[in-house]
Design a protein around this motif. Structure first.
Motif, PDB file in Angstrom:
ATOM      1  N   VAL A 263       0.840  -1.205   0.000  1.00 40.20           N
ATOM      2  CA  VAL A 263       0.000   0.000   0.000  1.00 40.20           C
ATOM      3  C   VAL A 263       0.875   1.255   0.000  1.00 40.20           C
ATOM      4  N   ARG A 264       1.965   1.196   0.760  1.00 38.30           N
ATOM      5  CA  ARG A 264       2.883   2.329   0.816  1.00 38.30           C
ATOM      6  C   ARG A 264       3.425   2.652  -0.590  1.00 38.30           C
ATOM      7  N   LYS A 265       3.882   1.608  -1.283  1.00 43.67           N
ATOM      8  CA  LYS A 265       4.430   1.811  -2.629  1.00 43.67           C
ATOM      9  C   LYS A 265       3.367   2.288  -3.613  1.00 43.67           C
ATOM     10  N   LEU A 266       2.195   1.648  -3.505  1.00 40.81           N
ATOM     11  CA  LEU A 266       1.125   1.996  -4.435  1.00 40.81           C
ATOM     12  C   LEU A 266       0.736   3.475  -4.286  1.00 40.81           C
ATOM     13  N   CYS A 267       0.590   3.917  -3.033  1.00 41.77           N
ATOM     14  CA  CYS A 267       0.206   5.308  -2.800  1.00 41.77           C
ATOM     15  C   CYS A 267       1.270   6.264  -3.349  1.00 41.77           C
ATOM     16  N   ALA A 268       2.524   5.923  -3.130  1.00 42.22           N
ATOM     17  CA  ALA A 268       3.607   6.764  -3.634  1.00 42.22           C
ATOM     18  C   ALA A 268       3.585   6.825  -5.159  1.00 42.22           C
ATOM     19  N   ASP A 269       3.372   5.647  -5.783  1.00 41.00           N
ATOM     20  CA  ASP A 269       3.313   5.592  -7.248  1.00 41.00           C
ATOM     21  C   ASP A 269       2.168   6.444  -7.789  1.00 41.00           C
ATOM     22  N   LEU A 270       1.002   6.351  -7.105  1.00 37.77           N
ATOM     23  CA  LEU A 270      -0.176   7.082  -7.585  1.00 37.77           C
ATOM     24  C   LEU A 270       0.040   8.588  -7.481  1.00 37.77           C
ATOM     25  N   ALA A 271       0.584   9.024  -6.352  1.00 31.69           N
ATOM     26  CA  ALA A 271       0.829  10.450  -6.161  1.00 31.69           C
ATOM     27  C   ALA A 271       1.779  10.963  -7.234  1.00 31.69           C
ATOM     28  N   GLU A 272       2.782  10.126  -7.543  1.00 34.92           N
ATOM     29  CA  GLU A 272       3.770  10.531  -8.533  1.00 34.92           C
ATOM     30  C   GLU A 272       3.152  10.582  -9.927  1.00 34.92           C
ATOM     31  N   ALA A 273       2.364   9.556 -10.249  1.00 34.91           N
ATOM     32  CA  ALA A 273       1.771   9.489 -11.583  1.00 34.91           C
ATOM     33  C   ALA A 273       0.804  10.640 -11.825  1.00 34.91           C
ATOM     34  N   LEU A 274       0.110  11.060 -10.770  1.00 33.98           N
ATOM     35  CA  LEU A 274      -0.887  12.127 -10.938  1.00 33.98           C
ATOM     36  C   LEU A 274      -0.304  13.503 -10.611  1.00 33.98           C
ATOM     37  N   GLU A 275       0.983  13.499 -10.332  1.00 32.52           N
ATOM     38  CA  GLU A 275       1.681  14.743  -9.985  1.00 32.52           C
ATOM     39  C   GLU A 275       0.915  15.512  -8.912  1.00 32.52           C
TER      40      GLU A 275
END
Lengths: 397, 124
Positions: A263-275
């Motif tokens: 979940v930690r990685k997924l949230c980080a990835d999502l925040a990054e992808a959506l800037e």
């Protein structure tokens, strides 16, 4: 004279008792027997031979000789002959060379004047033979022979017991060896399987990555912005699945996913992808889920967090997104909460996010879970934003 | 800050679709892909002809040599910065890769933002 049989009986009882007490060691038992019988009966040499079968051939092995210094006598071929012929005897018997017959002849070859030959039998089975060679006094030999006939079955039992036990030990050793071999080969097979499984997860992840690359390329070559947006969403969904496989092949058991890490990685990835600059607060959890549950969980989180990031805080509105995954008595509660504009306002995007919500609904059902949506702005709870909650029974990985 | 200059980028990746995506991303950021190869020998050979400003290297490549072999050439012979774009690798490989002092390890899936920040880092 009446005393003698009585004394003999006493001694006999002692002998039997002592033989049985040494039952665990036939060698010691035979030594005891040869030494004591020699003294009791009066003979120059006492031999105890055990009958063994080796590759179908019958052999008589010396298990005790008293006195030890006459051991070489035991190796004489004539002793083997006597032992072989003893199989024909039903009872203990006395022999002298001049009588004639095979045993008498053998005694002659050994230069022995007289001998008592006592078969050691267990029922009809020959376990061995006891030889008393060169008797010092042959008077009373009848009593001696009767006694020996009563004594030898006890010793036969000891020999038989040892034989069975020895076989049992050999059998146990053989089976232990077999088991060890089998365990080793199973462990090897298991290791091979693990390597293969790891390889499979790796491949799956790589393939999902190729799928996301294809979607990127497709979006990149399109001039239609809503198509590009749709492709980007699909990419995000597939990436959330790829991340499960990445966590899987790095896990020790290759079967369950550490949800905290995921979940930690997924949230980080999502925040990054959506800037996005909206902070995502994730409450740490100690939970592992099998692949069957981690994939739907990942997809649900992907939808809810993406939605919140995109629509909860329009026009630079500030706030945070809280994600948690808690387990209590086998029930898992997955929650995504924001304090943004609320569902009603963000529903202006209803068309774009309707697939997202129906995916969440469907995946919650797949998890055998209950989806609960609390729109805090509608419920007039004094708060803002939306809380999504899914309770489902967690499976043991 | 001055406008960042356009870079010559080398891509070493044996998965064609991924290298296509990487190329597109790099080009969309206004840079130029000067070489796009799929193996370590091909990369080393290409380095005789072109001098990139930055290289993206996959570690697991087709053939016997891996991307680390290219990293060594870039580092020791040419002093060109490079990035390992790789999925999970075992500890031993990771240690070998770290020893070649890459600019960064780029985790897959590769996203545009991380490509952008790395290119910016080199061009400024």
């Amino acid at each position: 004279m009446d005393n003698q049989p009585h004394a003999f009986n006493m001694l006999f009882t002692d002998l039997v008792e002592n033989i049985l007490s040494m039952a665990d060691s036939p060698g010691r038992c035979a030594d005891y027997l040869s030494e004591n019988l020699r003294a009791l009966i009066g003979a120059r040499t006492v031999l105890v031979l055990e009958c063994t079968h080796f590759s179908g051939e019958m052999l008589h092995e010396i298990i005790s000789i008293f006195p030890e210094r006459r051991r070489s006598l035991g190796y004489h071929e004539a002793v083997q002959n006597i032992a072989e012929f003893s199989h024909k005897l039903e009872h203990t018997a006395m022999f002298e060379p001049h009588e004639g017959g095979p045993i008498a002849d053998a005694l002659g070859r050994l230069n022995i004047d007289s001998a008592i030959v006592a078969p050691i039998k267990h029922g009809e089975e020959r376990m061995g033979v006891l030889l008393l060679l060169d008797l010092l006094d042959t008077t009373g030999s009848k009593t001696v022979m009767e006694t020996l006939d009563r004594l030898t079955p006890a010793f036969a039992l000891v020999l038989r017991n040892a034989f069975l036990y020895n076989n049992l030990e050999l059998e146990v050793a053989r089976r232990t060896r077999d088991l060890k071999e089998r365990t080793a080969s199973l462990q090897m097979a298991l290791a091979e399987k693990e390597v293969m499984l790891k390889e499979v997860h790796h491949r799956v992840k790589n393939n999902l990555q190729i799928v996301t690359s294809l979607l990127f390329l497709q979006a990149d070559s399109s001039k239609n912005s809503s198509l590009r947006e749709a492709l980007k969403k699909s990419r995000g969904r597939i990436q959330s699945m790829a991340l499960v496989h990445e966590e899987l092949y790095q896990s020790e058991d290759l079967a369950s996913v550490d949800m905290n890490e995921y979940v930690r990685k997924l949230c980080a990835d999502l925040a990054e992808a959506l800037e996005s600059t909206v902070p995502i607060v994730f409450r740490e959890c100690a939970l592992r889920l099998p692949i069957t549950q981690s994939i739907p969980c990942g997809l649900i989180l992907n939808e809810l967090v993406t939605n919140a990031l995109k629509y909860a805080y329009p026009d630079g509105r500030s706030g945070e997104i809280r994600v948690s995954m808690l387990e209590d008595h086998g029930m898992v509660r997955l929650a995504v909460e924001d304090d943004g504009v609320g569902l009603a306002s963000s529903m202006k995007n209803a068309e774009t996010c309707s697939l997202g919500l129906s995916l969440v609904d469907g995946l919650a059902a797949q998890l055998h879970g209950q989806l609960k949506i609390v729109d805090k702005s509608v419920d007039q709870l004094g708060g803002y934003g939306v809380r999504f909650e899914i309770d489902f029974p967690g499976e043991e990985p | 800050m001055t406008e960042s200059r356009s870079l010559n980028i080398m891509i070493v990746e044996d998965e064609r679709i991924i290298s296509m995506m990487l190329s597109r991303m790099v080009e969309r950021l206004g840079h130029h892909v000067c070489a796009c190869v799929t193996s370590a020998p091909a990369a080393i050979e290409a380095l005789d002809r072109v001098i990139p400003d930055l290289a993206f290297l996959d570690i697991n490549l087709e053939g016997e040599q891996d991307g680390i072999a290219v990293g060594i050439v870039l580092r020791e012979r040419l002093g060109i910065p490079f990035v390992y774009a790789t999925a999970y690798t075992d500890a031993e490989t990771k240690a070998r890769a770290t020893a070649t002092a890459p600019l960064a390890f780029l985790a897959k899936p590769i996203d545009l933002d991380s490509i952008k920040s790395l290119c910016d880092l080199v061009s400024n």
